[in-house]
Design an enzyme around this catalytic site. Sequence first.
Site, PDB file in Angstrom:
ATOM      1  N   GLY A  12       0.787  -1.243   0.028  1.00 35.96           N
ATOM      2  CA  GLY A  12       0.026  -0.048   0.009  1.00 35.96           C
ATOM      3  C   GLY A  12       0.946   1.209  -0.052  1.00 35.96           C
ATOM      4  O   GLY A  12       0.598   2.226  -0.707  1.00 35.96           O
ATOM      5  N   LYS A  13       1.844   1.334   0.770  1.00 33.50           N
ATOM      6  CA  LYS A  13       2.889   2.380   0.768  1.00 33.50           C
ATOM      7  C   LYS A  13       3.231   2.619  -0.475  1.00 33.50           C
ATOM      8  O   LYS A  13       3.537   3.528  -1.186  1.00 33.50           O
ATOM      9  CB  LYS A  13       3.837   2.103   1.812  1.00 33.50           C
ATOM     10  CG  LYS A  13       3.642   2.566   3.220  1.00 33.50           C
ATOM     11  CD  LYS A  13       4.882   2.503   4.138  1.00 33.50           C
ATOM     12  CE  LYS A  13       4.704   2.335   5.492  1.00 33.50           C
ATOM     13  NZ  LYS A  13       6.072   2.277   6.277  1.00 33.50           N
ATOM     14  N   ASP A  71       8.516   5.691   7.718  1.00 32.78           N
ATOM     15  CA  ASP A  71       8.048   5.220   9.099  1.00 32.78           C
ATOM     16  C   ASP A  71       6.832   6.011   9.331  1.00 32.78           C
ATOM     17  O   ASP A  71       6.956   7.373   9.462  1.00 32.78           O
ATOM     18  CB  ASP A  71       8.965   5.134  10.160  1.00 32.78           C
ATOM     19  CG  ASP A  71       8.528   4.072  11.209  1.00 32.78           C
ATOM     20  OD1 ASP A  71       8.419   2.951  10.987  1.00 32.78           O
ATOM     21  OD2 ASP A  71       8.197   4.345  12.518  1.00 32.78           O
ATOM     22  N   SER A  72       5.734   5.365   9.572  1.00 32.23           N
ATOM     23  CA  SER A  72       4.408   6.141   9.777  1.00 32.23           C
ATOM     24  C   SER A  72       3.424   5.849  10.682  1.00 32.23           C
ATOM     25  O   SER A  72       3.421   4.593  11.116  1.00 32.23           O
ATOM     26  CB  SER A  72       3.835   6.347   8.057  1.00 32.23           C
ATOM     27  OG  SER A  72       3.710   5.096   7.567  1.00 32.23           O
ATOM     28  N   ASP A 163      -7.030   3.857   6.221  1.00 31.78           N
ATOM     29  CA  ASP A 163      -7.391   4.732   5.191  1.00 31.78           C
ATOM     30  C   ASP A 163      -9.118   4.756   5.103  1.00 31.78           C
ATOM     31  O   ASP A 163      -9.717   5.665   4.987  1.00 31.78           O
ATOM     32  CB  ASP A 163      -6.959   4.433   3.728  1.00 31.78           C
ATOM     33  CG  ASP A 163      -5.818   5.036   3.714  1.00 31.78           C
ATOM     34  OD1 ASP A 163      -5.255   5.909   4.311  1.00 31.78           O
ATOM     35  OD2 ASP A 163      -4.916   4.745   2.693  1.00 31.78           O
TER      36      ASP A 163
HETATM   37  P1  ITT Z   1       7.398  -1.283   6.377  1.00 34.44           P
HETATM   38  O1  ITT Z   1       7.994  -0.865   7.799  1.00 34.44           O
HETATM   39  O2  ITT Z   1       8.099  -2.457   5.492  1.00 34.44           O
HETATM   40  O3  ITT Z   1       7.394   0.130   5.284  1.00 34.44           O
HETATM   41  P2  ITT Z   1       4.942  -1.192   7.581  1.00 34.44           P
HETATM   42  O4  ITT Z   1       3.609  -1.551   7.395  1.00 34.44           O
HETATM   43  O5  ITT Z   1       5.376  -2.051   8.869  1.00 34.44           O
HETATM   44  O6  ITT Z   1       5.964  -1.434   6.216  1.00 34.44           O
HETATM   45  P3  ITT Z   1       5.217   1.150   9.551  1.00 34.44           P
HETATM   46  O7  ITT Z   1       6.024   0.223  10.542  1.00 34.44           O
HETATM   47  O8  ITT Z   1       5.644   2.534   9.179  1.00 34.44           O
HETATM   48  O9  ITT Z   1       5.359   0.306   8.021  1.00 34.44           O
HETATM   49  O10 ITT Z   1       3.741   1.112   9.858  1.00 34.44           O
HETATM   50  C1  ITT Z   1       2.721   2.179   9.514  1.00 34.44           C
HETATM   51  C2  ITT Z   1       1.302   1.674   9.799  1.00 34.44           C
HETATM   52  O11 ITT Z   1       0.710   2.745   9.877  1.00 34.44           O
HETATM   53  C3  ITT Z   1       0.712   0.918   8.354  1.00 34.44           C
HETATM   54  O12 ITT Z   1       0.867  -0.528   8.609  1.00 34.44           O
HETATM   55  C4  ITT Z   1      -0.656   1.148   8.646  1.00 34.44           C
HETATM   56  O13 ITT Z   1      -1.367   0.636   9.675  1.00 34.44           O
HETATM   57  C5  ITT Z   1      -0.511   2.876   9.197  1.00 34.44           C
HETATM   58  N1  ITT Z   1      -0.514   3.952   8.265  1.00 34.44           N
HETATM   59  C6  ITT Z   1       0.569   4.584   7.970  1.00 34.44           C
HETATM   60  N2  ITT Z   1       0.339   5.451   6.896  1.00 34.44           N
HETATM   61  C7  ITT Z   1      -1.026   5.035   6.594  1.00 34.44           C
HETATM   62  C8  ITT Z   1      -1.672   5.644   5.435  1.00 34.44           C
HETATM   63  O14 ITT Z   1      -1.615   6.350   4.504  1.00 34.44           O
HETATM   64  N3  ITT Z   1      -3.185   5.064   5.377  1.00 34.44           N
HETATM   65  C9  ITT Z   1      -3.417   4.111   6.221  1.00 34.44           C
HETATM   66  N4  ITT Z   1      -2.935   3.598   7.366  1.00 34.44           N
HETATM   67  C10 ITT Z   1      -1.539   4.005   7.339  1.00 34.44           C
END
Ligand code: ITT
Length: 207
Positions: A12-13, A71-72, A163
């Site tokens: 998704g990212k 990281d988000s 989202d």
């Molecule tokens: P990577 O570390 O491999 O990039 P991850 O999903 O583990 O993937 P994060 O640790 O940064 O990434 O977690 C971010 C989470 O925050 C993500 O799994 C979503 O649940 C939420 N999130 C972040 N940005 C978002 C967005 O634009 N829309 C919806 N949810 C989001």
Amino acid sequence: MQRVLIATSNAGKLRDFVGAAAAYHVEIAGIPNFARLPEVVEDGLTFEVNARKKAEEYSVHAPGEIVLADDSGLAVDAMQGAPGVLSARYANLEMVGSGNSSDAANNARLLRELAGIPFEKRAAQFVCVLAAARDGKTLAVFSGEAEGILLEAPRGSHGFGYDPLFFFPTLNKAFAELTPQEKAVVSHRGKAFRKFLEWLNGAERIT
Ligand code: ITT
């Protein structure tokens, strides 16, 4: 065309980044064989620490390339900023499990925690910190935020993560009702990415 590799396991990212880059002269790609690389442990207490760690460690596997790690997460006002850096594993934190939980489980937990809280008290922010690294060293860090209100039921079928519950009043739509290009115009990730592009094209660029 400048190429940027995105270090993420989250499809998704990656779609978000492709959407954000569509209006610019930059090529987005994943890191080759990403799934086979040793996973970076996200044990930092802040988005920035985790973003830098991911960018630095993954960039070692793509010598000479600019690697971007994101990281988000979601910070909910009524929950004192939770789940924050733990957003990806929010549902699993309730159980014995570790690691990331499914989007459906995370959204279900969020709805349960917010049950009974009225619309005007359901404000939340998406936060994104991007780290750009090359050959194991962070070159620069960028951040972006988006302000929304958490719905009581999901809407839309685009996007990922939270989202479908993230209502964006300015557009009168949930983020999951936007295409990746539309989301990028207003999203935390889109804002951080445009700061990165300015840096990439500007004087600060380290060559
Ligand atoms: P990577 O570390 O491999 O990039 P991850 O999903 O583990 O993937 P994060 O640790 O940064 O990434 O977690 C971010 C989470 O925050 C993500 O799994 C979503 O649940 C939420 N999130 C972040 N940005 C978002 C967005 O634009 N829309 C919806 N949810 C989001």
